[in-house]
Motif scaffolding. Structure first.
Motif, mmCIF file in Angstrom:
data_model
loop_
_atom_site.group_PDB
_atom_site.id
_atom_site.type_symbol
_atom_site.label_atom_id
_atom_site.label_comp_id
_atom_site.label_asym_id
_atom_site.label_seq_id
_atom_site.Cartn_x
_atom_site.Cartn_y
_atom_site.Cartn_z
ATOM 1 N N ARG A 53 0.815 -1.222 0.000
ATOM 2 C CA ARG A 53 0.000 0.000 0.000
ATOM 3 C C ARG A 53 0.843 1.263 0.000
ATOM 4 N N TRP A 54 2.019 1.226 0.636
ATOM 5 C CA TRP A 54 2.831 2.439 0.652
ATOM 6 C C TRP A 54 3.258 2.864 -0.743
ATOM 7 N N PRO A 55 3.898 2.010 -1.555
ATOM 8 C CA PRO A 55 4.248 2.473 -2.910
ATOM 9 C C PRO A 55 3.023 2.820 -3.747
ATOM 10 N N TYR A 56 1.902 2.123 -3.517
ATOM 11 C CA TYR A 56 0.703 2.466 -4.287
ATOM 12 C C TYR A 56 0.232 3.878 -3.948
ATOM 13 N N LEU A 57 0.051 4.163 -2.654
ATOM 14 C CA LEU A 57 -0.500 5.451 -2.236
ATOM 15 C C LEU A 57 0.461 6.600 -2.492
ATOM 16 N N ASN A 58 1.781 6.342 -2.426
ATOM 17 C CA ASN A 58 2.756 7.419 -2.505
ATOM 18 C C ASN A 58 3.499 7.513 -3.833
ATOM 19 N N ILE A 59 3.413 6.491 -4.669
ATOM 20 C CA ILE A 59 4.151 6.511 -5.934
ATOM 21 C C ILE A 59 3.234 6.291 -7.131
ATOM 22 N N TYR A 60 2.410 5.258 -7.083
ATOM 23 C CA TYR A 60 1.699 4.824 -8.282
ATOM 24 C C TYR A 60 0.314 5.428 -8.455
ATOM 25 N N ARG A 61 -0.360 5.716 -7.373
ATOM 26 C CA ARG A 61 -1.765 6.107 -7.501
ATOM 27 C C ARG A 61 -1.918 7.422 -8.263
ATOM 28 N N GLN A 62 -2.795 7.406 -9.257
ATOM 29 C CA GLN A 62 -3.128 8.613 -10.001
ATOM 30 C C GLN A 62 -4.185 9.407 -9.236
ATOM 31 N N GLY A 63 -3.980 10.692 -9.074
ATOM 32 C CA GLY A 63 -4.996 11.562 -8.510
ATOM 33 C C GLY A 63 -5.920 12.053 -9.607
#
Length: 359
Positions: A53-63
């Motif tokens: 979840r950390w890399p998803y929320l902080n690196i990969y997730r598109q806003g």
């Protein structure tokens, strides 16, 4: 080279590779495991899912609110959906289409005219990760239909009320005919509410809030050998190992009630005669119970703040746990929206009077 010398060189190379793998395993091991969980979150073991979840929320997730093809600058609200606009909004666990009406909210033009209920809130209410027709606002029972959804990603209570005021000014007849306002509260509303205080929300810097990032297909981001992403993850992982860095999902928040109540100060007349239904839906549902308790402590103050408004505070955690939310993303799934709608329908049937007939 003799066979014996060849065997010695092979053994030495194997030992070097083993030592190198041992040295790198605390860094590359978690990174590769996290990427496995990113690709297959349904099969991820609990701690491994937390790691992903950390890399998803902080690196990969598109806003979404920072994208110019979806949102535009607003002098009062900081940003609003592109009027009559449409854009794609995808992430690793979902593919969606966003369509906005003339007010810049994700609903139809017809919904603006004579709604029976109005939904306000942040990305959970807007329907981050689901199609428009899958949202709880579209699945409410007959007493609350038709419903208008004014949810906007990242809005706090202070801005949600300012947008509600704008709608009431532009569609006075429609607002007057909607007796019920359903407010979804999120854990990060506290920051905006506390900084706004008892005043009406005033626009902050759009440039500093959002990066106006272009749309990038999520699958293009899933490169486990991306050096920049590996560096960020490694820094985070080392901090957790050597400095006991706190889990970013366990951020301590102060009490929510006072700032929440203060946000309503300018809107006593706006909410006069309405029924205000408040419930909490927040990151993975982790804080739904605790934030509900915080708001409950201030319920008396809110009712005194709004003496001519019927205020109901409902506990969503009784009906919707973490299974209502995506595994990587922290928003409601389509199933979660259905469960929220069912819970609201069952809870409010005996509490909300039928909307007056409009002819």
């Amino acid at each position: 080279m003799t066979p014996k010398a060849w065997r010695n060189h092979t053994r030495l190379a194997a030992i070097n590779l083993a030592v190198l793998a041992l040295l790198l395993s605390p860094l590359l091991g978690p990174w590769l495991l996290a990427h496995g969980a990113l690709r297959h979150p349904r099969w991820a073991w609990g701690p491994l899912l937390e790691l992903a979840r950390w890399p998803y929320l902080n690196i990969y997730r598109q806003g979404i609110q920072g994208r110019k093809d979806c949102f535009q600058v607003d002098q009062i609200l900081t940003y609003i959906g592109q009027p009559h606009g449409q854009c794609r909004f995808d992430n690793l666990e979902f593919r969606t289409t966003q369509r906005f009406n003339s007010l810049g909210v994700r609903d139809s033009e017809a919904a603006l005219v004579l709604p029976s209920s109005i939904v306000i809130g942040d990305s959970h209410a807007m329907g981050w990760g689901v199609e428009a027709g899958e949202r709880y606002s579209h699945l409410l029972g007959p007493r609350l239909q038709p419903s208008l959804n004014l949810g906007i990603s990242s809005y706090g209570t202070a801005r949600e009320l300012r947008l509600l005021e704008r709608y009431a000014g532009r569609y006075p007849q429609g607002y007057a005919g909607a007796p019920t306002i359903l407010l979804q509260y999120g854990v990060n509303d506290w920051g905006e509410n506390s900084s706004t205080g008892k005043q009406r929300f005033q626009s902050s810097s759009y440039r500093s809030y959002a990066a106006n990032t272009p749309y990038v297909k999520p699958e293009l981001l899933l490169d486990p050998w991306n050096a920049a992403h590996l560096r960020l993850f490694t820094e985070h992982w080392l901090k957790r190992i050597f400095k006991a860095e706190a889990n970013p999902l366990d951020v301590p928040f102060p009490k929510h009630g006072d700032a929440f109540v203060a946000s309503f100060t300018p809107y006593k007349q706006l909410l006069r005669g309405k029924t205000l239904v408040v419930f909490v839906s927040s990151d993975y549902g982790l804080w739904n119970s605790s934030v509900y308790r915080d708001l409950k402590h201030s319920l008396g103050s809110l009712r005194r703040q709004l003496p001519h408004t019927r205020v109901l505070l409902l506990d969503l955690s009784q009906a919707c746990n973490s299974s209502c939310y995506f595994q990587l993303d922290d928003h409601l799934t389509a199933t979660g929206h259905r469960r929220v709608a069912q819970w609201l329908n069952q809870t409010l049937t005996a509490l909300i009077k039928p909307a007056p007939a409009t002819h």
